[in-house]
Design a protein around this motif. Structure first.
Motif, PDB file in Angstrom:
ATOM      1  N   LEU A 141     117.251  18.763  -4.539  1.00  0.00           N
ATOM      2  CA  LEU A 141     117.023  17.463  -4.411  1.00  0.00           C
ATOM      3  C   LEU A 141     117.165  16.899  -5.947  1.00  0.00           C
ATOM      4  CD1 LEU A 141     114.604  15.725  -2.256  1.00  0.00           C
ATOM      5  CD2 LEU A 141     114.166  15.194  -4.571  1.00  0.00           C
ATOM      6  N   ASP A 142     117.674  15.742  -6.005  1.00  0.00           N
ATOM      7  CA  ASP A 142     118.002  15.137  -7.175  1.00  0.00           C
ATOM      8  C   ASP A 142     117.273  13.569  -7.306  1.00  0.00           C
ATOM      9  OD1 ASP A 142     118.457  13.693  -9.637  1.00  0.00           O
ATOM     10  OD2 ASP A 142     120.355  14.515 -10.111  1.00  0.00           O
ATOM     11  N   PRO A 143     116.223  13.417  -7.651  1.00  0.00           N
ATOM     12  CA  PRO A 143     115.418  11.998  -7.273  1.00  0.00           C
ATOM     13  C   PRO A 143     116.348  10.904  -7.953  1.00  0.00           C
ATOM     14  CG  PRO A 143     113.865  13.524  -8.382  1.00  0.00           C
ATOM     15  CD  PRO A 143     115.160  14.210  -8.314  1.00  0.00           C
ATOM     16  N   VAL A 144     117.045  11.038  -9.005  1.00  0.00           N
ATOM     17  CA  VAL A 144     117.447   9.951  -9.881  1.00  0.00           C
ATOM     18  C   VAL A 144     118.890   9.529  -8.942  1.00  0.00           C
ATOM     19  CG1 VAL A 144     118.734   9.161 -11.796  1.00  0.00           C
ATOM     20  CG2 VAL A 144     116.758  10.531 -11.821  1.00  0.00           C
ATOM     21  N   SER A 145     119.876  10.617  -8.607  1.00  0.00           N
ATOM     22  CA  SER A 145     121.012  10.255  -7.837  1.00  0.00           C
ATOM     23  C   SER A 145     120.612   9.813  -6.369  1.00  0.00           C
ATOM     24  CB  SER A 145     121.774  10.940  -8.207  1.00  0.00           C
ATOM     25  OG  SER A 145     121.604  12.344  -7.583  1.00  0.00           O
ATOM     26  N   HIS A 146     119.332  10.317  -6.002  1.00  0.00           N
ATOM     27  CA  HIS A 146     119.013  10.404  -4.502  1.00  0.00           C
ATOM     28  C   HIS A 146     119.934  11.204  -3.946  1.00  0.00           C
ATOM     29  CE1 HIS A 146     116.158   7.548  -2.645  1.00  0.00           C
ATOM     30  NE2 HIS A 146     115.654   7.298  -3.649  1.00  0.00           N
ATOM     31  N   ARG A 147     120.286  12.285  -4.407  1.00  0.00           N
ATOM     32  CA  ARG A 147     121.228  13.346  -3.626  1.00  0.00           C
ATOM     33  C   ARG A 147     120.766  14.541  -3.219  1.00  0.00           C
ATOM     34  NH1 ARG A 147     125.397  11.227  -7.016  1.00  0.00           N
ATOM     35  NH2 ARG A 147     126.942   9.770  -5.351  1.00  0.00           N
ATOM     36  N   VAL A 148     121.021  14.963  -2.177  1.00  0.00           N
ATOM     37  CA  VAL A 148     120.485  16.388  -1.593  1.00  0.00           C
ATOM     38  C   VAL A 148     121.594  17.298  -1.376  1.00  0.00           C
ATOM     39  CG1 VAL A 148     119.101  17.594  -0.033  1.00  0.00           C
ATOM     40  CG2 VAL A 148     118.317  15.339  -0.712  1.00  0.00           C
ATOM     41  N   THR A 149     121.504  18.254  -1.925  1.00  0.00           N
ATOM     42  CA  THR A 149     122.524  19.355  -1.527  1.00  0.00           C
ATOM     43  C   THR A 149     122.262  20.827  -1.089  1.00  0.00           C
ATOM     44  OG1 THR A 149     122.556  20.142  -3.884  1.00  0.00           O
ATOM     45  CG2 THR A 149     124.333  18.443  -3.342  1.00  0.00           C
ATOM     46  N   SER A 150     122.858  21.416  -0.280  1.00  0.00           N
ATOM     47  CA  SER A 150     122.409  22.558   0.293  1.00  0.00           C
ATOM     48  C   SER A 150     123.682  23.599  -0.150  1.00  0.00           C
ATOM     49  CB  SER A 150     122.473  22.488   1.826  1.00  0.00           C
ATOM     50  OG  SER A 150     122.445  24.053   2.066  1.00  0.00           O
ATOM     51  N   ASN A 151     123.540  24.647  -0.969  1.00  0.00           N
ATOM     52  CA  ASN A 151     124.298  25.172  -1.712  1.00  0.00           C
ATOM     53  C   ASN A 151     125.630  24.499  -2.061  1.00  0.00           C
ATOM     54  OD1 ASN A 151     122.660  27.701  -1.434  1.00  0.00           O
ATOM     55  ND2 ASN A 151     123.496  27.838   0.673  1.00  0.00           N
ATOM     56  N   ASP A 152     125.348  23.305  -2.989  1.00  0.00           N
ATOM     57  CA  ASP A 152     126.323  22.322  -3.403  1.00  0.00           C
ATOM     58  C   ASP A 152     126.910  21.726  -2.545  1.00  0.00           C
ATOM     59  OD1 ASP A 152     125.798  23.311  -5.970  1.00  0.00           O
ATOM     60  OD2 ASP A 152     127.171  24.866  -5.940  1.00  0.00           O
ATOM     61  N   LYS A 153     126.564  21.706  -1.136  1.00  0.00           N
ATOM     62  CA  LYS A 153     127.241  20.806  -0.259  1.00  0.00           C
ATOM     63  C   LYS A 153     126.428  19.627   0.013  1.00  0.00           C
ATOM     64  CE  LYS A 153     130.119  24.204   2.468  1.00  0.00           C
ATOM     65  NZ  LYS A 153     129.441  25.627   1.934  1.00  0.00           N
ATOM     66  N   PRO A 154     126.839  18.289  -0.025  1.00  0.00           N
ATOM     67  CA  PRO A 154     125.796  17.286   0.122  1.00  0.00           C
ATOM     68  C   PRO A 154     125.298  17.404   1.656  1.00  0.00           C
ATOM     69  CG  PRO A 154     128.183  16.693  -0.032  1.00  0.00           C
ATOM     70  CD  PRO A 154     128.203  18.139  -0.138  1.00  0.00           C
ATOM     71  N   ILE A 155     123.972  16.735   1.661  1.00  0.00           N
ATOM     72  CA  ILE A 155     123.452  16.647   2.860  1.00  0.00           C
ATOM     73  C   ILE A 155     123.037  15.261   3.050  1.00  0.00           C
ATOM     74  CG2 ILE A 155     120.966  17.016   4.062  1.00  0.00           C
ATOM     75  CD1 ILE A 155     120.945  19.874   2.940  1.00  0.00           C
ATOM     76  N   ASP A 156     123.253  14.701   4.225  1.00  0.00           N
ATOM     77  CA  ASP A 156     122.833  13.052   4.445  1.00  0.00           C
ATOM     78  C   ASP A 156     121.704  13.113   4.957  1.00  0.00           C
ATOM     79  OD1 ASP A 156     123.720  10.683   4.544  1.00  0.00           O
ATOM     80  OD2 ASP A 156     124.708  10.671   6.650  1.00  0.00           O
ATOM     81  N   LEU A 157     120.988  12.225   4.273  1.00  0.00           N
ATOM     82  CA  LEU A 157     119.405  12.002   4.531  1.00  0.00           C
ATOM     83  C   LEU A 157     119.139  10.495   4.554  1.00  0.00           C
ATOM     84  CD1 LEU A 157     116.923  14.460   2.917  1.00  0.00           C
ATOM     85  CD2 LEU A 157     118.019  14.743   5.182  1.00  0.00           C
ATOM     86  N   GLY A 158     118.272  10.199   5.852  1.00  0.00           N
ATOM     87  CA  GLY A 158     118.084   8.734   5.516  1.00  0.00           C
ATOM     88  C   GLY A 158     116.876   8.834   4.679  1.00  0.00           C
ATOM     89  N   PRO A 159     116.518   7.424   4.245  1.00  0.00           N
ATOM     90  CA  PRO A 159     115.467   7.139   3.131  1.00  0.00           C
ATOM     91  C   PRO A 159     114.003   7.960   3.236  1.00  0.00           C
ATOM     92  CG  PRO A 159     116.079   5.083   4.107  1.00  0.00           C
ATOM     93  CD  PRO A 159     117.036   6.020   4.589  1.00  0.00           C
ATOM     94  N   THR A 160     113.437   7.699   4.689  1.00  0.00           N
ATOM     95  CA  THR A 160     112.135   8.427   4.972  1.00  0.00           C
ATOM     96  C   THR A 160     112.405   9.730   4.908  1.00  0.00           C
ATOM     97  OG1 THR A 160     111.743   6.537   6.277  1.00  0.00           O
ATOM     98  CG2 THR A 160     110.409   8.432   6.358  1.00  0.00           C
TER      99      THR A 160
END
Length: 231
Positions: A141-160
């Motif tokens: 989880l990268d708080p600055v870019s607001h990105r989450v990845t699982s083994n380098d694949k992006p995960i789509d998450l809502g803000p909450t």
């Protein structure tokens, strides 16, 4: 307030928009207005407001449809939304929260209550401190870019879900009750009910998928815990 936050008020009733705008401007916010969801959508994409106050019932496109549309688009997904609703019914609140709305307020409401809720939501949207990426077992989880990845694949998450995951990843191996999670993640907002936590935990697990859903563990009789150790 030198850097005043931009708030877009979306409501088809002019007197309500006016009442809200007056209250918010007195509290130091800059307001713009839209009387339908289509106009609002164009303004949001164009101006990227800091916050959207969105009426539930509007002709043509409802507030909930607009909220869903905004959450699906990466450029608008993180903008906080407070839903204005005349209905206090449970199902609408749950529907709103499931669409990714950050909070809701039932009409009629006092301007003071609205400003307090707005401040709370904006505070949660810009958390202090934690800027460093956190990684657990291939989940990052990268708080600055607001990105989450699982083994380098992006995960789509809502803000909450993002905030929930960020809290969990920075507070591992400890059980938290629903009430504590509401305080930490929702900012002690008494208007959100405890079962809302379950809705978002379910969505978080679903988004993490088979690879990582084991990290979010149910602790019977207590609440939830985030841990890389299988319980």
């Amino acid at each position: 307030m030198s850097t005043s936050k931009q708030v877009l008020i979306v409501d088809d009733e002019a007197p309500i928009r006016e009442m809200i705008a007056v209250a918010l401007e007195m509290a130091g916010y800059q307001c713009s207005e839209a009387d339908n969801a289509q106009t609002a959508h164009a303004m949001i994409v164009d101006r990227q407001p800091d916050m959207i106050l969105l009426d539930w019932m509007m002709p043509n496109m409802s507030g909930i449809e607009l909220a869903r549309r905004l959450r699906k688009d990466e450029t608008t997904a993180a903008i906080p939304i407070i839903m204005l609703t005349a209905k206090g019914e449970e199902e609408n609140k749950v529907k709103g929260l499931e669409a990714g709305v950050d909070d809701y307020i039932t009409k009629p409401f006092s301007p003071r209550e609205l400003v307090a809720r707005l401040k709370a939501v904006l505070r949660r949207a810009t958390p202090k401190g934690v800027e460093d990426p956190v990684a657990v077992d291939g989940l990052m989880l990268d708080p600055v870019s607001h990105r989450v990845t699982s083994n380098d694949k992006p995960i789509d998450l809502g803000p909450t879900e993002f905030r929930l995951l960020q809290f969990f990843m920075t507070h591992q191996d400890r059980a938290y009750s629903r009430g504590q999670l509401l305080d930490m993640v929702w900012g002690g907002n008494v208007y959100v009910e405890e079962r809302t936590v379950d809705v978002h935990i379910r969505r978080l697990r679903k988004a993490l998928g088979k690879q990582h859903d084991y990290l979010v563990q149910t602790v019977r009789g207590t609440g939830y815990r985030f841990s890389a150790q299988i319980a």
